[in-house]
Scaffold this motif. Sequence first.
Motif, short mmCIF file in Angstrom:
data_model
loop_
_atom_site.label_atom_id
_atom_site.label_comp_id
_atom_site.label_asym_id
_atom_site.label_seq_id
_atom_site.Cartn_x
_atom_site.Cartn_y
_atom_site.Cartn_z
N MET A 1 -22.27 6.73 -40.76
CA MET A 1 -22.42 7.19 -42.13
C MET A 1 -21.61 6.29 -43.06
O MET A 1 -20.46 5.99 -42.78
N LYS A 2 -22.23 5.84 -44.14
CA LYS A 2 -21.58 4.94 -45.07
C LYS A 2 -21.45 5.59 -46.45
O LYS A 2 -22.30 6.37 -46.86
N ARG A 3 -20.39 5.25 -47.15
CA ARG A 3 -20.14 5.77 -48.49
C ARG A 3 -19.55 4.66 -49.35
O ARG A 3 -19.08 3.64 -48.85
N CYS A 4 -19.54 4.88 -50.66
CA CYS A 4 -18.97 3.90 -51.59
C CYS A 4 -18.17 4.64 -52.64
O CYS A 4 -18.64 5.65 -53.19
N SER A 5 -16.96 4.18 -52.90
CA SER A 5 -16.13 4.70 -53.99
C SER A 5 -16.11 3.67 -55.11
O SER A 5 -15.93 2.47 -54.86
N VAL A 6 -16.30 4.14 -56.33
CA VAL A 6 -16.28 3.26 -57.50
C VAL A 6 -15.06 3.58 -58.34
O VAL A 6 -14.86 4.74 -58.72
N LYS A 154 -12.51 8.80 -46.54
CA LYS A 154 -11.66 8.15 -45.56
C LYS A 154 -12.54 7.62 -44.44
O LYS A 154 -13.42 8.33 -43.95
N GLY A 155 -12.34 6.36 -44.07
CA GLY A 155 -13.14 5.76 -43.02
C GLY A 155 -12.75 4.31 -42.82
O GLY A 155 -11.67 3.87 -43.22
N GLU A 179 -18.30 4.59 -41.03
CA GLU A 179 -17.69 5.56 -40.11
C GLU A 179 -16.83 6.56 -40.88
O GLU A 179 -15.68 6.85 -40.51
N VAL A 180 -17.39 7.07 -41.97
CA VAL A 180 -16.65 8.00 -42.82
C VAL A 180 -16.36 9.29 -42.06
O VAL A 180 -17.26 9.90 -41.48
N ARG A 181 -15.09 9.68 -42.07
CA ARG A 181 -14.66 10.87 -41.34
C ARG A 181 -14.42 12.06 -42.25
O ARG A 181 -14.66 13.20 -41.88
N GLU A 182 -13.92 11.80 -43.47
CA GLU A 182 -13.60 12.89 -44.39
C GLU A 182 -13.95 12.49 -45.82
O GLU A 182 -14.01 11.31 -46.16
N LYS A 183 -14.18 13.48 -46.65
CA LYS A 183 -14.39 13.24 -48.07
C LYS A 183 -13.64 14.31 -48.86
O LYS A 183 -13.35 15.40 -48.36
N LEU A 184 -13.28 13.95 -50.09
CA LEU A 184 -12.50 14.84 -50.93
C LEU A 184 -13.44 15.77 -51.69
O LEU A 184 -14.30 15.32 -52.45
N VAL A 185 -13.28 17.07 -51.51
CA VAL A 185 -14.10 18.07 -52.18
C VAL A 185 -13.18 19.09 -52.84
O VAL A 185 -12.43 19.78 -52.15
N ARG A 186 -13.20 19.13 -54.17
CA ARG A 186 -12.39 20.09 -54.94
C ARG A 186 -10.92 20.05 -54.54
O ARG A 186 -10.26 21.07 -54.36
N GLY A 187 -10.43 18.83 -54.37
CA GLY A 187 -9.01 18.65 -54.10
C GLY A 187 -8.60 18.77 -52.65
O GLY A 187 -7.42 18.62 -52.33
N SER A 188 -9.55 19.01 -51.75
CA SER A 188 -9.22 19.13 -50.34
C SER A 188 -10.09 18.19 -49.51
O SER A 188 -11.25 17.94 -49.84
#
Length: 222
Positions: A1-6, A154-155, A179-188
């Motif tokens: 799984m891939k993600r991008c932060s801007v 995070k990954g 290899e995304v393991r976690e994402k930030l949702v509503r501060g957690s």
Amino acid sequence: MKRCSVVKLEPDRKVENKLKLLCSISSKLWNEINYARRKQFFENRRVDLRNTYREFYDKYKMLIGSATAQQILNKNDEAWRSFFGLLKARKEGRLPPFMRRVSPPGYRKRGGSRILWTVLRKDQYRIEGDRIVIKGLGAIGVIIVKYRGLVHVKGEQGRMEIRYDPDRGRWYAHISYSEVREKLVRGSWVEVPRKPRGNLETGMDIGVNNLMAVYVEGGRVF
């Protein structure tokens, strides 16, 4: 799984001058190798990816660093291979009607001027607090630039693209993660699902009037 932060970059004048030089030379490299390859294509010759790569890598590696030159050339390679794949699919009748027109990779220009853009290998940069430290830039040296925004995943850190938006007058960094393991949702931080919830396939078409059309296997269109 891939993600991008801007994130938005906030350079001072000295740092911005370095970013402009780096991104201008990077776009120049893209445009020059693309011109050579398009010329071969439109003259009905074989597009020689290997030799054009070597020629322009040797020309630019000292200016912006070997790693930066490699990433730009690799991305141009990817664009041409994707183009050849679409040509093959069109010849075999595997393209949907809205993709019947296929064009070779274009130039990084807008209104006659170069687009300020570059791409960096994952080991060329690191995030330290509210700053991004960029190295391996050849004659340009090291760039340390402040940023504002949230890295929400995070990954495994991947390559980073930097671009300037002339309409907004702002700089942005697009940081990729695999290899995304976690994402930030509503501060957690929450664990990212590694497996799809279903077994259906879907396709998406980015539109002009509509944001996108989504087709889900089984005949559902959104």
